[in-house]
Design a protein around this motif. Structure first.
Motif, PDB file in Angstrom:
ATOM      1  N   ALA A  33       0.628  -1.507   0.035  1.00 23.73           N
ATOM      2  CA  ALA A  33       0.063   0.410   0.015  1.00 23.73           C
ATOM      3  C   ALA A  33       0.652   1.053   0.106  1.00 23.73           C
ATOM      4  O   ALA A  33       2.047   0.667   0.063  1.00 23.73           O
ATOM      5  CB  ALA A  33      -0.897  -0.289   1.570  1.00 23.73           C
ATOM      6  N   THR A  34       0.280   1.742   0.188  1.00 24.00           N
ATOM      7  CA  THR A  34       1.495   3.332  -0.408  1.00 24.00           C
ATOM      8  C   THR A  34       0.373   4.156   0.834  1.00 24.00           C
ATOM      9  O   THR A  34      -0.540   4.347   0.781  1.00 24.00           O
ATOM     10  CB  THR A  34       0.750   4.644  -1.887  1.00 24.00           C
ATOM     11  N   GLY A  35       1.219   5.939   1.046  1.00 20.56           N
ATOM     12  CA  GLY A  35       0.627   6.996   1.814  1.00 20.56           C
ATOM     13  C   GLY A  35       0.986   8.167   2.025  1.00 20.56           C
ATOM     14  O   GLY A  35       2.533   8.097   0.502  1.00 20.56           O
ATOM     15  N   ILE A  36       0.575   9.254   2.183  1.00 21.30           N
ATOM     16  CA  ILE A  36       0.922  10.477   1.694  1.00 21.30           C
ATOM     17  C   ILE A  36       1.154  11.459   2.934  1.00 21.30           C
ATOM     18  O   ILE A  36      -0.132  10.978   3.908  1.00 21.30           O
ATOM     19  CB  ILE A  36       0.430  11.571   1.108  1.00 21.30           C
ATOM     20  N   GLN A  37       1.681  12.023   3.849  1.00 18.54           N
ATOM     21  CA  GLN A  37       1.738  12.962   4.267  1.00 18.54           C
ATOM     22  C   GLN A  37       0.830  13.756   4.310  1.00 18.54           C
ATOM     23  O   GLN A  37       0.817  14.449   3.204  1.00 18.54           O
ATOM     24  CB  GLN A  37       2.960  13.449   4.804  1.00 18.54           C
ATOM     25  N   SER A  38      -0.190  13.951   5.572  1.00 20.56           N
ATOM     26  CA  SER A  38      -0.889  15.458   5.225  1.00 20.56           C
ATOM     27  C   SER A  38      -0.541  16.416   6.370  1.00 20.56           C
ATOM     28  O   SER A  38      -0.349  15.907   7.145  1.00 20.56           O
ATOM     29  CB  SER A  38      -2.613  14.396   5.571  1.00 20.56           C
ATOM     30  N   ILE A  39      -1.408  17.220   6.351  1.00 14.54           N
ATOM     31  CA  ILE A  39      -1.783  18.670   7.464  1.00 14.54           C
ATOM     32  C   ILE A  39      -2.705  18.663   7.807  1.00 14.54           C
ATOM     33  O   ILE A  39      -3.719  19.177   6.917  1.00 14.54           O
ATOM     34  CB  ILE A  39      -0.943  19.539   6.843  1.00 14.54           C
ATOM     35  N   ILE A  52       0.427  13.943  10.122  1.00 10.81           N
ATOM     36  CA  ILE A  52      -0.252  12.362   9.515  1.00 10.81           C
ATOM     37  C   ILE A  52      -0.291  11.574   8.375  1.00 10.81           C
ATOM     38  O   ILE A  52      -0.738  12.821   7.372  1.00 10.81           O
ATOM     39  CB  ILE A  52      -1.085  11.764  10.880  1.00 10.81           C
ATOM     40  N   ASP A  53      -0.375  10.972   8.317  1.00  5.82           N
ATOM     41  CA  ASP A  53      -0.749  10.077   6.570  1.00  5.82           C
ATOM     42  C   ASP A  53      -1.908  10.393   6.489  1.00  5.82           C
ATOM     43  O   ASP A  53      -2.957  10.116   7.029  1.00  5.82           O
ATOM     44  CB  ASP A  53      -0.290   8.653   6.849  1.00  5.82           C
ATOM     45  N   ASN A  54      -2.237  10.618   5.054  1.00  9.79           N
ATOM     46  CA  ASN A  54      -2.985  10.940   4.664  1.00  9.79           C
ATOM     47  C   ASN A  54      -4.637  10.065   5.043  1.00  9.79           C
ATOM     48  O   ASN A  54      -5.896  10.496   5.838  1.00  9.79           O
ATOM     49  CB  ASN A  54      -3.572  11.063   2.882  1.00  9.79           C
ATOM     50  N   GLN A  55      -4.828   8.053   5.138  1.00  5.45           N
ATOM     51  CA  GLN A  55      -5.822   7.989   5.705  1.00  5.45           C
ATOM     52  C   GLN A  55      -6.684   8.047   6.851  1.00  5.45           C
ATOM     53  O   GLN A  55      -7.521   8.431   6.917  1.00  5.45           O
ATOM     54  CB  GLN A  55      -5.554   6.508   4.720  1.00  5.45           C
TER      55      GLN A  55
END
Ligand code: ARG
Length: 268
Positions: free
Chosen positions: A129-135, A200-203
Motif C-alpha cells: 500500500a502507499t501513503g502521503i503525509q497530510s497536515i 499524519i498519513d492521509n488515510q
C-alpha cells in the motif's frame, strides 16, 4: 593487451562463470526450500506474531475489542497462507522495530513506511500500500500549507517516531514538536488548541477529520510513501515466505479487494 594477459582474463572469466553457476544452483535449492512449508521459524511455533499500533484507521483500529483494518486483514491472509495463527499485539509505534529486531514479534505491520534508515535495522517485505503525509488544521486556520505552517510559529502534533515526526522535526525544529503515542491524541490536542496542526498519513487523517467536526486536511509537498511489513534481518526465510504469500495475494486480487473494502476507489 598481450595474448598471455587475454588468456588469463578468459580463464578467470570461465572460472568466475563456474563459480556463479555453482552459486546459482545453490540459490535455487535454497529458495525451493524456502517455498516448502515449515522452512521458516516464528517467535512462537504455529503463530505469526504481529506488532502494530492500532490507532491508525483504516489500516488498524479497534472495533469493540477486535483490531480490524487493512493491515489486520492482509496479515490474516498471509498467516492463512503460511498455515499460522495470527496474533496481533497493540504496542507503541516507536517500539515496533526494536521489538522485531529483538525477536519479540515476527512482523511489524502498521502502515509502516519503508525508509532507508529503518532498512538499517530491519528487512521490509514487498510494498502492499502507499501513503502521503497530510497536515490537519482547524477550520478557518491561517495555516493553509506547509510554508504557512512553518511561518506560523505554532506547535505541531505528530505520532512519535513516525515519518511525520521525522519530517516535521526537520521543518520546524524540536522546540515546536509535540509528540503523542497515538494519532488520536495528536488530533485531540489540535481540537483543544494545544497544537496548531497535526502531520499524519492521509488515510488516518481522513478518518480523524470525518470523526471530528471542525477539522480540514491540507496537502504536504511530501511524496508517496510505500507501506510494507518489517521482519527481522535474522529471519530471511520468513521474509521470503511472506513475500511469496503477498505475491499470490496480489495476483489473485485479495489485497486490492481488502484495500477497496476500507478505501473505496472513488475516495482514494
Ligand atoms: N507511515 C508512518 C510511518 O511509518 C506512520 C505509521 C503509523 N502507524 C500506526 N499504526 N500508528 O512512520
Amino acid at each position: 593487451m598481450n595474448r598471455k594477459f587475454m588468456k588469463t582474463v578468459a580463464l578467470t572469466m570461465v572460472a568466475a562463470m563456474g563459480f556463479l553457476m555453482a552459486g546459482c544452483s545453490t540459490d535455487t535449492a535454497n529458495s525451493d526450500e524456502t517455498a516448502a512449508a515449515g522452512s521458516f521459524t516464528t517467535v512462537t511455533e504455529g503463530t505469526l506474531t504481529m506488532a502494530t499500533n492500532a490507532f491508525f484507521p483504516p489500516y488498524e483500529y479497534y472495533e469493540g475489542d477486535q483490531i480490524v483494518g487493512i493491515d489486520a486483514e492482509i496479515a490474516q491472509a498471509v498467516a492463512d497462507k503460511l498455515g499460522l495463527e495470527l496474533v496481533i499485539e497493540d504496542v507503541e509505534f516507536d517500539s515496533i522495530i526494536a521489538g522485531v529486531q529483538s525477536g519479540m514479534y515476527d512482523i511489524g505491520c502498521a502502515g509502516m513506511t519503508v525508509t532507508e534508515e529503518r532498512m538499517q535495522s530491519v528487512n521490509f517485505t514487498t510494498t502492499y500500500a502507499t501513503g502521503i503525509q497530510s497536515i490537519i488544521v482547524t477550520e478557518g486556520s491561517d495555516i493553509t500549507d506547509l510554508d504557512s505552517l512553518i511561518a506560523s510559529g505554532c506547535m505541531v502534533g505528530v505520532q512519535t517516531g513516525t515519518t511525520g515526526d521525522l519530517y516535521m522535526s526537520d521543518e520546524v525544529g524540536e522546540d515546536r514538536m509535540d509528540r503523542y503515542n497515538k494519532g488520536n491524541d495528536a488530533v485531540l490536542a489540535l481540537l483543544n488548541g494545544v497544537v496548531g496542526a497535526v502531520v499524519i498519513d492521509n488515510q488516518p487523517a481522513q478518518a480523524f477529520v470525518a470523526a471530528n467536526e471542525g477539522l480540514v486536511i491540507l496537502e504536504t509537498p511530501y511524496t508517496v510513501e510505500d507501506y510494507a511489513m518489517c521482519v527481522s534481518k535474522e529471519n530471511e526465510a520468513l521474509l521470503a515466505a511472506i513475500n511469496e504469500a503477498l505475491a499470490e495475494l496480489q495476483a489473485d486480487g485479495t489485497i486490492d479487494a481488502i484495500i477497496e473494502t476500507y478505501i473505496p476507489s472513488e475516495e482514494a
